[in-house]
Design a protein around this motif. Sequence first.
Motif, PDB file in Angstrom:
ATOM      1  N   LEU A  96      -8.381  -8.661  -9.472  1.00  0.00           N
ATOM      2  CA  LEU A  96      -8.613 -10.030  -8.750  1.00  0.00           C
ATOM      3  C   LEU A  96      -8.034 -10.175  -7.480  1.00  0.00           C
ATOM      4  O   LEU A  96      -6.751 -10.041  -7.529  1.00  0.00           O
ATOM      5  CB  LEU A  96      -8.315 -11.253  -9.802  1.00  0.00           C
ATOM      6  N   VAL A  97      -8.781 -10.240  -6.630  1.00  0.00           N
ATOM      7  CA  VAL A  97      -8.481 -10.327  -5.077  1.00  0.00           C
ATOM      8  C   VAL A  97      -8.548 -11.605  -4.662  1.00  0.00           C
ATOM      9  O   VAL A  97      -9.514 -12.160  -4.130  1.00  0.00           O
ATOM     10  CB  VAL A  97      -8.896  -9.415  -4.223  1.00  0.00           C
ATOM     11  N   PHE A  98      -7.392 -12.597  -4.712  1.00  0.00           N
ATOM     12  CA  PHE A  98      -7.624 -13.979  -4.246  1.00  0.00           C
ATOM     13  C   PHE A  98      -6.784 -14.380  -3.246  1.00  0.00           C
ATOM     14  O   PHE A  98      -6.632 -15.480  -2.952  1.00  0.00           O
ATOM     15  CB  PHE A  98      -7.043 -14.673  -5.623  1.00  0.00           C
ATOM     16  N   GLU A 164     -11.725  -9.146   8.568  1.00  0.00           N
ATOM     17  CA  GLU A 164     -12.833  -9.375   7.772  1.00  0.00           C
ATOM     18  C   GLU A 164     -12.502  -9.867   6.329  1.00  0.00           C
ATOM     19  O   GLU A 164     -13.413  -9.981   5.425  1.00  0.00           O
ATOM     20  CB  GLU A 164     -13.726  -8.178   7.359  1.00  0.00           C
ATOM     21  N   GLN A 165     -11.056 -10.183   6.226  1.00  0.00           N
ATOM     22  CA  GLN A 165     -10.546 -10.824   4.941  1.00  0.00           C
ATOM     23  C   GLN A 165      -9.927 -11.971   5.243  1.00  0.00           C
ATOM     24  O   GLN A 165      -8.377 -12.073   5.249  1.00  0.00           O
ATOM     25  CB  GLN A 165      -9.592  -9.483   4.270  1.00  0.00           C
ATOM     26  N   PRO A 166     -10.535 -13.318   5.545  1.00  0.00           N
ATOM     27  CA  PRO A 166      -9.904 -14.281   5.607  1.00  0.00           C
ATOM     28  C   PRO A 166      -9.278 -14.825   4.542  1.00  0.00           C
ATOM     29  O   PRO A 166      -9.687 -14.733   3.403  1.00  0.00           O
ATOM     30  CB  PRO A 166     -11.121 -15.339   6.057  1.00  0.00           C
ATOM     31  N   GLY A 262       1.063  -8.187 -11.871  1.00  0.00           N
ATOM     32  CA  GLY A 262       0.832  -8.667 -10.416  1.00  0.00           C
ATOM     33  C   GLY A 262       1.366  -7.601  -9.528  1.00  0.00           C
ATOM     34  O   GLY A 262       2.377  -6.912  -9.776  1.00  0.00           O
ATOM     35  N   GLU A 263       0.711  -7.519  -8.424  1.00  0.00           N
ATOM     36  CA  GLU A 263       1.216  -6.688  -7.315  1.00  0.00           C
ATOM     37  C   GLU A 263       2.020  -7.679  -6.420  1.00  0.00           C
ATOM     38  O   GLU A 263       1.271  -8.646  -5.748  1.00  0.00           O
ATOM     39  CB  GLU A 263      -0.001  -6.009  -6.497  1.00  0.00           C
ATOM     40  N   ILE A 264       3.208  -7.112  -6.413  1.00  0.00           N
ATOM     41  CA  ILE A 264       3.945  -8.175  -5.566  1.00  0.00           C
ATOM     42  C   ILE A 264       4.415  -7.119  -4.162  1.00  0.00           C
ATOM     43  O   ILE A 264       5.056  -6.269  -4.185  1.00  0.00           O
ATOM     44  CB  ILE A 264       5.466  -8.339  -6.133  1.00  0.00           C
ATOM     45  N   HIS A 323      -3.785   3.708  -5.795  1.00  0.00           N
ATOM     46  CA  HIS A 323      -4.740   3.833  -4.677  1.00  0.00           C
ATOM     47  C   HIS A 323      -4.412   3.573  -3.077  1.00  0.00           C
ATOM     48  O   HIS A 323      -5.191   3.683  -2.193  1.00  0.00           O
ATOM     49  CB  HIS A 323      -6.021   3.048  -5.102  1.00  0.00           C
ATOM     50  N   ASP A 324      -3.025   3.313  -3.151  1.00  0.00           N
ATOM     51  CA  ASP A 324      -2.222   2.650  -1.906  1.00  0.00           C
ATOM     52  C   ASP A 324      -1.390   3.999  -1.481  1.00  0.00           C
ATOM     53  O   ASP A 324      -0.768   4.071  -0.361  1.00  0.00           O
ATOM     54  CB  ASP A 324      -1.732   1.361  -1.921  1.00  0.00           C
ATOM     55  N   ILE A 325      -0.954   4.817  -2.149  1.00  0.00           N
ATOM     56  CA  ILE A 325       0.140   5.523  -1.984  1.00  0.00           C
ATOM     57  C   ILE A 325      -0.059   7.137  -2.309  1.00  0.00           C
ATOM     58  O   ILE A 325      -0.929   7.393  -2.752  1.00  0.00           O
ATOM     59  CB  ILE A 325       1.628   5.271  -3.027  1.00  0.00           C
TER      60      ILE A 325
HETATM   61  C1  NOJ Z   1      -3.549  -4.677  -2.118  1.00  0.00           C
HETATM   62  C2  NOJ Z   1      -4.452  -3.562  -2.417  1.00  0.00           C
HETATM   63  O1  NOJ Z   1      -3.766  -2.841  -3.444  1.00  0.00           O
HETATM   64  C3  NOJ Z   1      -4.872  -2.763  -1.265  1.00  0.00           C
HETATM   65  O2  NOJ Z   1      -5.699  -1.647  -1.493  1.00  0.00           O
HETATM   66  C4  NOJ Z   1      -5.740  -3.689  -0.503  1.00  0.00           C
HETATM   67  O3  NOJ Z   1      -6.119  -3.023   0.931  1.00  0.00           O
HETATM   68  C5  NOJ Z   1      -4.740  -4.947   0.042  1.00  0.00           C
HETATM   69  N1  NOJ Z   1      -4.029  -5.402  -1.172  1.00  0.00           N
HETATM   70  C6  NOJ Z   1      -5.616  -6.131   0.441  1.00  0.00           C
HETATM   71  O4  NOJ Z   1      -6.476  -6.578  -0.455  1.00  0.00           O
END
Ligand code: NOJ
Length: 540
Positions: A96-98, A164-166, A262-264, A323-325
């Motif tokens: 969930l991307v809130f 593009e991500q307000p 949660g991703e902090i 997916h980010d590292i």
């Molecule tokens: C964290 C996500 O893990 C990352 O991939 C994304 O680019 C940013 N949040 C922005 O949503």
Amino acid sequence: MWWKSAVFYQIYPRSFADSNQDGVGDLPGITQKIPYLASLGVDALWLSPVYPSPQFDFGYDVADYCDIDPLFGTLTDFDQLVATAHHHNLRIVMDLVFNHTSHLHDWFKESRQNRRNAKRNWYIWADPGLDGGTPNNWESVFGGSAWEWDELTGQFYLHSFLKEQPDLNWRNPEVRQAIYAVMRFWLERGVDGFRMDVVNVYYKDAALRDNPLVLGSGISKGLRSYDRQRHIYDRDQPEMEQTLGEMRALLDFYQPPRMMVGEIMGEDTGIAARYCASNQLNLAFNFEFSSSGWRPRNFQKIVQKWESTLGVDNWPCYVLSNHDIVRHVSRYADGPHAADQKAVVAAALLLTLRGTPFLYYGEEIAMRNVKYAREQIQDPFGKQFWPFYTGRDGCRSPMQWSGAENAGFCENAKPWLPLAPDFAERNLALQQENPTSIWHQYRQLLAIRRAESALQQGEFVPLQQRNVESMVFLRQTADETILVALNFYGWEVTAHLDQPLPSGEWQTLYNTLAEQPAPAYVPQTLILNAYQVAIWKRKP
Ligand code: NOJ
């Protein structure tokens, strides 16, 4: 609770399995692989976003929270995936991307129409600062100011990530209600939980005060301007506690029990732990392994710190890759051979610690991070910071299923990211045939974790506090004791234990290579061979 003993497996849907041969993975592709994932021995799947999205940030820019992007399939495909997963006792966790939506979400399209629009206050709009420039000094995580000027309505809007991500305005109760409705929508469709994207960024200072600068950071050229600030006003605001409490109450209303992890953002695990306390998140990721050097002392310190910061009422959660590292095998490697051996040591660590482990697709065959040429880079972050930082594509390469064309990820199509160059030698099919492969080690370790309640629930008791040259620890419940010994190095290491091992006879549950002898041990000393991993259980 199920999420305490479960092992999670993150799927990056674009890169997992392409069923319709368009070069991008999709939901039916994942559904086809459910029997494989069940046989691997994981318990829950976290899917990175699959909602309709213009894909500026590969799905982390959501244009509709209650549908599926045609790239990935349909809601019917999603229902099919959930049903198949549940049939195989696998749970499904949605991302969930809130903090933000896509700029193409209907809410934002309305919000930017004019200043009187009913959705104007759903986002964070502000007039220019006194100097006529941006309203304050906040920076975007992806580079540049966090403010974008909107010509039509003559105000700036805030975007903590891409323009593009307000960012949504979480202080608006209508936003909160709309978001809670989204959560119910997916819970009622049967999902078992949520991974909450950048959950500590939702609220920002209401007065939009400037962040102070990190002292001395002006001279460190390598730093993003985002890293030169102390983020006291653009994240971690006190209101989040109540909001997470409301979300948790919403989740706890459902049966069977659901969860959220949660991703902090940020380095401070003390802050991450705060979001678990008093009925907020069930779990918070600890990302410290991702910046730790390959030394047992570092890992043990992280674990002990996380255990004590969380306290007895909260549950730890660990991750090596996502997916980010950069994939951890590539982070820790200093030679191709050692990389595989370290992969097994790392897997054994992750799967024997007290806490919920999250695996990342392809980790089970030790997929490497891929180096892409500049023209192949897709990640907006990578494009922005090239050549200082090449971005996140390297850890998102297509899954290596077999030695067939495109590693069995897709046929007759160009994969959205090129395959890793090593797929002919490193793929699932080959590793399944070889009983000593990394895949078999993962499978065995997963089976042991599933079978041993001490590994799921037991206390973590390190047996060395000084001279931590290897990691040796117990996992202990009232009735059972498991001993874990991990040699991180390519040479023999003698572990001198601070306390004698509990007496009794020990049965070997796991030993890296079958032909290696079990490590010799006398009550207070263990001799471990190069990269040896051993797990014993005390016979009752
Ligand atoms: C964290 C996500 O893990 C990352 O991939 C994304 O680019 C940013 N949040 C922005 O949503």
